[in-house]
Write a protein that holds these residues in place. Structure first.
Motif, PDB file in Angstrom:
ATOM      1  N   PHE A  40       0.822  -1.218   0.000  1.00 25.74           N
ATOM      2  CA  PHE A  40       0.000   0.000   0.000  1.00 25.74           C
ATOM      3  C   PHE A  40       0.857   1.271   0.000  1.00 25.74           C
ATOM      4  CE2 PHE A  40      -2.868   3.032   2.240  1.00 25.74           C
ATOM      5  CZ  PHE A  40      -3.921   3.024   1.349  1.00 25.74           C
TER       6      PHE A  40
ATOM      7  N   THR B 181       0.150   5.295   7.178  1.00 24.29           N
ATOM      8  CA  THR B 181       0.801   3.975   7.158  1.00 24.29           C
ATOM      9  C   THR B 181       1.897   3.860   8.214  1.00 24.29           C
ATOM     10  OG1 THR B 181       2.445   4.642   5.515  1.00 24.29           O
ATOM     11  CG2 THR B 181       0.422   3.660   4.677  1.00 24.29           C
ATOM     12  N   GLU B 447      -6.653   0.580   3.353  1.00 25.98           N
ATOM     13  CA  GLU B 447      -5.613  -0.422   3.109  1.00 25.98           C
ATOM     14  C   GLU B 447      -6.103  -1.817   3.497  1.00 25.98           C
ATOM     15  OE1 GLU B 447      -1.897   0.166   5.139  1.00 25.98           O
ATOM     16  OE2 GLU B 447      -0.994  -1.549   4.090  1.00 25.98           O
TER      17      GLU B 447
END
Lengths: 149, 512
Positions: A40, B181, B447
């Motif tokens: 990702f 992230t 995600e």
């Protein structure tokens, strides 16, 4: 302002490249049928890079819109940022009341200059009042520093 | 239970003394920050997030929601009396509201705006109440591919509708996804981008980011471009307006409410765009478009109705899909997450007291706001005389205490200051902070859904095309990519309709 927009786009591009390189270097990509932790971030970095290139293109396009003129008081902003950074460093050793007094006094004397009595009174009120409200009444364990106990 | 039974249950929740107090506080604080240029709803909600740790989730949401829709009422006061929008959603109210005030009709403008806001807010709640439960049951059919597609569409819409350049909005969304992230991987739990720093393993805490971007960032920008507002020295008389004015305001209020509701439901839609489009629509429909910009009551009623209806309806995607459409709603989502509640299709079933309590509190809050804003208008005008230089230190102190109190850690204060710098730079370079914040909060969900969908389909990307809901959502997202071209044309037409343009918000504030 073309240069300003281009600089912002270049900064975003740098972030995108760094993120792509770091996710490729540090994180397993996996495969499309079983994406790993790097999957990702890598693709998002790619998207960010593409958008940064679009922004760069728009900024460098001949006839890109000129930005509006703004009053410049950047010095005050940077000064306040530096003081706030310093605040994070001295908060625990100096204690909340003292450190907060310093920040508010700085804002009232340097950022937006007020008369000394006003500045001192408001700084004491803001630091002391918030310490009593949050530290003593709402039980936030604010560091008391040398003034405490 | 039927609708009325649910609503009665909601009122039982909202009418407890504690929740009534939180609702009142929300309406009061919302009006105050709506009136004060220099402090917007996202910043205020960010500042108050730490305060909501200690109160039950329903009360927390009632309080924060009150601030959000209360600001829509307060924002119009400064637009009408000062020609300075207290909120971005009230920019367009300046055009005719200020002209009305200059003609000695400030009272009527304030009354039309407050009662129009009340009608629109109330209609918006009815819409929310009727629309949310079926939408949530529909969303129960969503699997990982649909969720991923929905989140992609949501982020695209935030980039598209967030104002400014789409490339800039989307790049902020991408940056937010990247920041999201940092920390533990949502599927396998590996540490990412932590560089051995223990603090980063939990990721950037959303609340610190929000307080930095909105709290510190806004103070820094305001310090840089300080403008001292002058209150229009007018006597606020005739608060009731004339019968003719009310007659002319009725249609625009109704149309503004409907339009605002529809636009507010879209992620990224929100109150700002709703108010502009409602104004443009009224000008087009009017038999006397030449009156607009010269004190037309329709030009106050329509945008004020639209921004309130939109503020209310922006709760629809949050409470049914778990997708926040704007920065304030994202912060309310954060407040729920802190309490371990993840809004989504199951929220109405699993936490009926929260959903229906919130709905009932909104009815009560709108009533309180009319009282707060009409008879007490003189008080709010006085509040405007508090100079920003004296207010700014208190905002900063609030941020500093709030940041420290999250984990009782001075390094959190440092992180908040760093995001304050980022927020300042973003505003300097004309980037909106809202898409970044939304993407940061939605990133881990996106995600996880994306990776689950790919694992489930064994890497076959066709899963996003073969499932009709996912395919439709992605097709809409793809259409949005073409939208800047359409928007350029539309904006040219809107600019024609809206001319003369409103004064730039000198405080560079964030909308909704």
């Amino acid at each position: 302002m073309v240069r300003r927009d281009a600089a912002a786009a270049a900064a975003l591009l740098a972030v995108a490249v760094a993120a792509a390189v770091e996710s490729a270097r540090l994180l397993p990509y996996g495969a499309v049928r079983n994406p790993g932790p790097g999957f990702f971030p890598w693709w998002i970095a790619l998207v960010l890079g593409a958008l940064a290139l679009v922004l760069l293109g728009q900024a460098l396009r001949p006839g890109a819109a000129a930005g509006r003129a703004e009053p410049r008081r950047v010095g005050r902003v940077l000064g306040l940022l530096a003081v706030l950074g310093l605040y994070a460093l001295v908060l625990e050793p100096a204690g909340y009341p003292l450190a907060t007094f310093g920040v508010v006094l700085f804002m009232l004397r340097v950022t937006e200059p007020q008369r000394w009595p006003v500045a001192l009174a408001l700084a004491a009120l803001a630091a002391g009042g918030s310490y009593v409200l949050f530290g003593l009444w709402l039980d936030v364990p604010l560091p008391a520093g040398p003034l405490g106990r | 239970m039927d609708l009325l039974g649910n609503l009665a249950h909601g009122f039982a929740v909202a009418l407890t003394p504690a929740n009534l107090l939180y609702c009142f506080l929300g309406a009061l604080i919302g009006t105050a920050i709506g009136v004060l240029p220099g402090l917007g709803p996202p910043a205020t909600i960010a500042l108050l997030l730490p305060v909501t740790y200690g109160i039950p989730p329903t009360s927390a949401v009632i309080l924060l929601a009150g601030i959000f829709y209360g600001a829509m009422y307060g924002g119009s006061t400064t637009s009408i009396l000062l020609n300075i929008p207290g909120e971005a959603a009230s920019v367009v109210t300046c055009l005719d509201g200020y002209q009305m005030a200059r003609q000695g009709r400030a009272g009527a403008a304030l009354a039309v705006s407050a009662l129009g806001s009340f009608v629109a807010g109330t209609l918006g709640i009815v819409g929310l109440m009727v629309l949310a439960p079926p939408l949530a049951s529909f969303a129960l059919r969503f699997g990982a591919p649909e969720n991923a597609a929905l989140l992609v569409l949501g982020l695209m819409m935030v980039g598209y509708l967030g104002g400014g350049s789409m490339a800039k909005g989307l790049s902020m969304a991408a940056l937010g996804l990247l920041l999201g992230t940092v920390g533990l991987d949502p599927i396998v739990g590996d540490a990412r981008f932590t560089y051995g720093i223990f603090k980063l393993a939990e990721g950037f805490q959303f609340i610190l980011v929000a307080m930095g971007l909105f709290g510190i960032g806004e103070v820094l920008v305001n310090i840089e471009r300080m403008v001292r507002p002058e209150v229009l020295r007018t006597r606020i008389a005739g608060l009731l307006g004339t019968r003719e004015e009310w007659r002319r305001a009725a249609g625009p209020t109704a149309r503004g409410s409907l339009l605002g509701f529809l636009i507010g439901v879209l992620p990224g839609g929100g109150a700002v765009i709703a108010s502009f489009i409602a104004y443009a629509l009224e000008k087009r429909l009017s038999r006397h478009p030449e009156r607009f910009g010269r004190g037309a009551v329709e030009g106050v009623a329509a945008p004020e109705a639209a921004n309130n209806a939109a503020a209310t309806s922006s709760f629809v995607p949050l409470l049914t899909l778990g997708i926040p459409g704007n920065a304030s709603i994202a912060l309310i989502l954060a407040a729920l997450l802190i309490h371990g509640i993840r809004p989504g299709p199951l929220l109405i079933q699993q936490k009926p007291e929260l959903f229906w309590g919130l709905i009932a509190s909104m009815y009560l809050g709108n009533l309180m706001l009319v009282v707060l804003n009409l008879p007490l208008i003189g008080l709010w005008v006085k509040l405007l005389q508090v100079p920003y230089p004296l207010l700014a230190p208190f905002i900063v102190v609030f941020v500093l205490v709030g940041a420290y109190s999250v984990n009782n850690s001075a390094s959190d204060v440092g992180i908040t200051v760093i995001f304050g710098l980022l927020g300042y730079l973003m505003r300097k370079f004309d980037f909106e902070p809202a898409p970044l914040v939304l993407a940061m909060i939605l990133g881990p969900q996106l995600e996880a859904s994306l990776r689950r969908a790919l694992i489930y389909a064994r890497g076959d990307l066709l899963i996003f095309v073969e499932r009709p809901i996912a395919a439709t959502l992605l097709a809409l997202a793809a259409l949005l990519l073409l939208a800047p071209l359409v928007r350029r044309a539309a904006r040219r037409r809107l600019a024609d309709v809206l001319a003369p343009a409103p004064a730039d918000d000198p405080h560079g504030r964030q909308g909704a």
